[in-house]
Design an enzyme around this catalytic site. Sequence first.
Site, PDB file in Angstrom:
ATOM      1  N   ARG A 117      -4.594  26.752  17.100  1.00 15.51           N
ATOM      2  CA  ARG A 117      -5.129  27.462  18.264  1.00 15.51           C
ATOM      3  C   ARG A 117      -4.121  27.450  19.407  1.00 15.51           C
ATOM      4  O   ARG A 117      -3.814  28.478  20.007  1.00 15.51           O
ATOM      5  CB  ARG A 117      -6.444  26.810  18.704  1.00 15.51           C
ATOM      6  CG  ARG A 117      -7.097  27.526  19.859  1.00 15.51           C
ATOM      7  CD  ARG A 117      -8.396  26.888  20.266  1.00 15.51           C
ATOM      8  NE  ARG A 117      -8.223  25.541  20.787  1.00 15.51           N
ATOM      9  CZ  ARG A 117      -9.124  24.909  21.519  1.00 15.51           C
ATOM     10  NH1 ARG A 117     -10.277  25.491  21.784  1.00 15.51           N
ATOM     11  NH2 ARG A 117      -8.917  23.697  21.956  1.00 15.51           N
ATOM     12  N   LYS A 123      -8.771  20.522   2.243  1.00 13.47           N
ATOM     13  CA  LYS A 123      -7.682  21.463   1.936  1.00 13.47           C
ATOM     14  C   LYS A 123      -8.208  22.883   1.671  1.00 13.47           C
ATOM     15  O   LYS A 123      -7.502  23.851   1.961  1.00 13.47           O
ATOM     16  CB  LYS A 123      -6.845  20.945   0.772  1.00 13.47           C
ATOM     17  CG  LYS A 123      -6.016  19.709   1.130  1.00 13.47           C
ATOM     18  CD  LYS A 123      -5.034  19.989   2.265  1.00 13.47           C
ATOM     19  CE  LYS A 123      -4.067  18.844   2.528  1.00 13.47           C
ATOM     20  NZ  LYS A 123      -3.143  19.112   3.636  1.00 13.47           N
ATOM     21  N   TYR A 145     -10.541  15.234   0.104  1.00 13.50           N
ATOM     22  CA  TYR A 145      -9.272  15.983   0.151  1.00 13.50           C
ATOM     23  C   TYR A 145      -9.497  17.440  -0.253  1.00 13.50           C
ATOM     24  O   TYR A 145      -9.016  18.357   0.411  1.00 13.50           O
ATOM     25  CB  TYR A 145      -8.267  15.302  -0.786  1.00 13.50           C
ATOM     26  CG  TYR A 145      -6.832  15.686  -0.540  1.00 13.50           C
ATOM     27  CD1 TYR A 145      -6.137  15.224   0.582  1.00 13.50           C
ATOM     28  CD2 TYR A 145      -6.140  16.493  -1.441  1.00 13.50           C
ATOM     29  CE1 TYR A 145      -4.810  15.569   0.802  1.00 13.50           C
ATOM     30  CE2 TYR A 145      -4.810  16.839  -1.231  1.00 13.50           C
ATOM     31  CZ  TYR A 145      -4.142  16.373  -0.107  1.00 13.50           C
ATOM     32  OH  TYR A 145      -2.824  16.717   0.098  1.00 13.50           O
TER      33      TYR A 145
HETATM   34  N1  LIG Z   1       3.059  14.711  -0.980  1.00 17.05           N
HETATM   35  C1  LIG Z   1       2.261  15.456  -1.729  1.00 17.05           C
HETATM   36  O1  LIG Z   1       2.190  15.323  -2.958  1.00 17.05           O
HETATM   37  C2  LIG Z   1       1.432  16.524  -1.089  1.00 17.05           C
HETATM   38  C3  LIG Z   1       0.832  17.471  -1.935  1.00 17.05           C
HETATM   39  C4  LIG Z   1       0.049  18.479  -1.362  1.00 17.05           C
HETATM   40  C5  LIG Z   1      -0.112  18.529   0.000  1.00 17.05           C
HETATM   41  N2  LIG Z   1       0.472  17.592   0.786  1.00 17.05           N
HETATM   42  C6  LIG Z   1       0.230  17.686   2.220  1.00 17.05           C
HETATM   43  O2  LIG Z   1       1.449  17.748   2.913  1.00 17.05           O
HETATM   44  C7  LIG Z   1       1.306  17.148   4.194  1.00 17.05           C
HETATM   45  C8  LIG Z   1       2.414  16.113   4.384  1.00 17.05           C
HETATM   46  O3  LIG Z   1       2.281  15.127   3.365  1.00 17.05           O
HETATM   47  P1  LIG Z   1       3.435  14.068   3.028  1.00 17.05           P
HETATM   48  O4  LIG Z   1       3.342  13.815   1.591  1.00 17.05           O
HETATM   49  O5  LIG Z   1       4.696  14.475   3.641  1.00 17.05           O
HETATM   50  O6  LIG Z   1       2.813  12.783   3.781  1.00 17.05           O
HETATM   51  P2  LIG Z   1       3.495  11.582   4.594  1.00 17.05           P
HETATM   52  O7  LIG Z   1       2.495  10.507   4.651  1.00 17.05           O
HETATM   53  O8  LIG Z   1       4.838  11.282   4.022  1.00 17.05           O
HETATM   54  O9  LIG Z   1       3.686  12.210   6.054  1.00 17.05           O
HETATM   55  C9  LIG Z   1       2.565  12.543   6.843  1.00 17.05           C
HETATM   56  C10 LIG Z   1       2.909  12.334   8.297  1.00 17.05           C
HETATM   57  O10 LIG Z   1       1.757  12.713   9.063  1.00 17.05           O
HETATM   58  C11 LIG Z   1       1.640  11.779  10.121  1.00 17.05           C
HETATM   59  N3  LIG Z   1       0.277  11.731  10.614  1.00 17.05           N
HETATM   60  C12 LIG Z   1      -0.817  11.177  10.011  1.00 17.05           C
HETATM   61  N4  LIG Z   1      -1.890  11.297  10.804  1.00 17.05           N
HETATM   62  C13 LIG Z   1      -1.482  11.941  11.921  1.00 17.05           C
HETATM   63  C14 LIG Z   1      -2.135  12.336  13.113  1.00 17.05           C
HETATM   64  N5  LIG Z   1      -3.429  12.069  13.336  1.00 17.05           N
HETATM   65  N6  LIG Z   1      -1.418  12.982  14.050  1.00 17.05           N
HETATM   66  C15 LIG Z   1      -0.095  13.244  13.861  1.00 17.05           C
HETATM   67  N7  LIG Z   1       0.579  12.857  12.774  1.00 17.05           N
HETATM   68  C16 LIG Z   1      -0.114  12.219  11.807  1.00 17.05           C
HETATM   69  C17 LIG Z   1       2.080  10.449   9.530  1.00 17.05           C
HETATM   70  O11 LIG Z   1       2.450   9.500  10.527  1.00 17.05           O
HETATM   71  C18 LIG Z   1       3.238  10.876   8.652  1.00 17.05           C
HETATM   72  O12 LIG Z   1       4.474  10.806   9.328  1.00 17.05           O
HETATM   73  C19 LIG Z   1      -0.125  16.589   4.236  1.00 17.05           C
HETATM   74  O13 LIG Z   1      -0.979  17.529   4.841  1.00 17.05           O
HETATM   75  C20 LIG Z   1      -0.474  16.460   2.766  1.00 17.05           C
HETATM   76  O14 LIG Z   1      -1.867  16.518   2.551  1.00 17.05           O
HETATM   77  C21 LIG Z   1       1.242  16.586   0.276  1.00 17.05           C
END
Ligand SMILES: NC(=O)c1ccc[n+]([C@@H]2O[C@H](COP(=O)([O-])OP(=O)(O)OC[C@H]3O[C@@H](n4cnc5c(N)ncnc54)[C@H](O)[C@@H]3O)[C@@H](O)[C@H]2O)c1
Length: 273
Positions: free
Chosen positions: A128, A178, A174
């Site tokens: 937003r 998602k 999740y």
């Molecule tokens: N890694 C995977 O396999 C995968 C697959 C599909 C989707 N995703 C999505 O990709 C995105 C990133 O995942 P990733 O694997 O890099 O995770 P990660 O845990 O390595 O990084 C996530 C980051 O988000 C930050 N974070 C968490 N809560 C927060 C908040 N309230 N405010 C601000 N920052 C916050 C954390 O501090 C962290 O640095 C997520 O939305 C995850 O659901 C990841």
Amino acid sequence: MDITGYAFIAGGGSGIGRACAVGLAKDGAAGVLLADLNVDAARAVAAECNAAATSPTFVVDFIQLDITQEESVKHAVDHMLKLFGRADYCINCAGIGVETPRDIATADYSEFSRFLRIHVDGTFLLTRMMSAVMRAQEPKLIGSKDSGRGSSRGSIVILGSGSSFVATPSMVQYTTAKHAVLGLTKNAALDNAPHGIRVNCLCPSWADTPMIQRARDGGVDIDAYVNALVPLGRIATAEEVADTAIFLCSPRSSYVTGCGFIVDGGTTLTSHV
Ligand SMILES: NC(=O)c1ccc[n+]([C@@H]2O[C@H](COP(=O)([O-])OP(=O)(O)OC[C@H]3O[C@@H](n4cnc5c(N)ncnc54)[C@H](O)[C@@H]3O)[C@@H](O)[C@H]2O)c1
């Protein structure tokens, strides 16, 4: 790729967000603001970006962000404008993964709400605010005058998942979050299209990041899932996912908006029976 603008990366301190930041710096972005709950992690990624940057005038900064808090989102986006004067790309990677899978009959309500708050409310608040900021900024011509691609005020990329399309056993929090994020993307894309702002949802299955490592540490057998369910036969690197995020920010994807862009090694192609 012509990726010379200014990027805001929520969740830029780790995993996919970190890979996006370093990739953007390498590919010639003018500036990156890393916004993360974990400010120390964001600081460390800022140093990596500085080392990787190819633009001689590259600027990177970091700020603490709690994406679930309206004031915190406003503070971080205001900082982006103070720093760079505009936001060309916004990539939302802030998120949490499932560490304790539970069947629907025993799923924990507060855990369910926590997932919706971070993924859905957080994505709503940031999208937003970024939409309003991008609408107020001057459009930039895409390519040359006669490229036929029009102009752009910005591109927003939201991290969805394969779970935006399909269910995984014992991960209702999740899957629900998602799916909602993909719906939010579609509506934001529709509302923003007349303003020259694209919004897309990037949907990986498993990518090797600290989030996945925490799930492994908690006893989730990620490698068994990957072996059984990913036709390409391996987990993605964070950089492979980031490459797609950068593509979705760049003018190369100037006609792509409102899509759930699947980057899953074929995971969602079959019913796996
Ligand atoms: N890694 C995977 O396999 C995968 C697959 C599909 C989707 N995703 C999505 O990709 C995105 C990133 O995942 P990733 O694997 O890099 O995770 P990660 O845990 O390595 O990084 C996530 C980051 O988000 C930050 N974070 C968490 N809560 C927060 C908040 N309230 N405010 C601000 N920052 C916050 C954390 O501090 C962290 O640095 C997520 O939305 C995850 O659901 C990841």
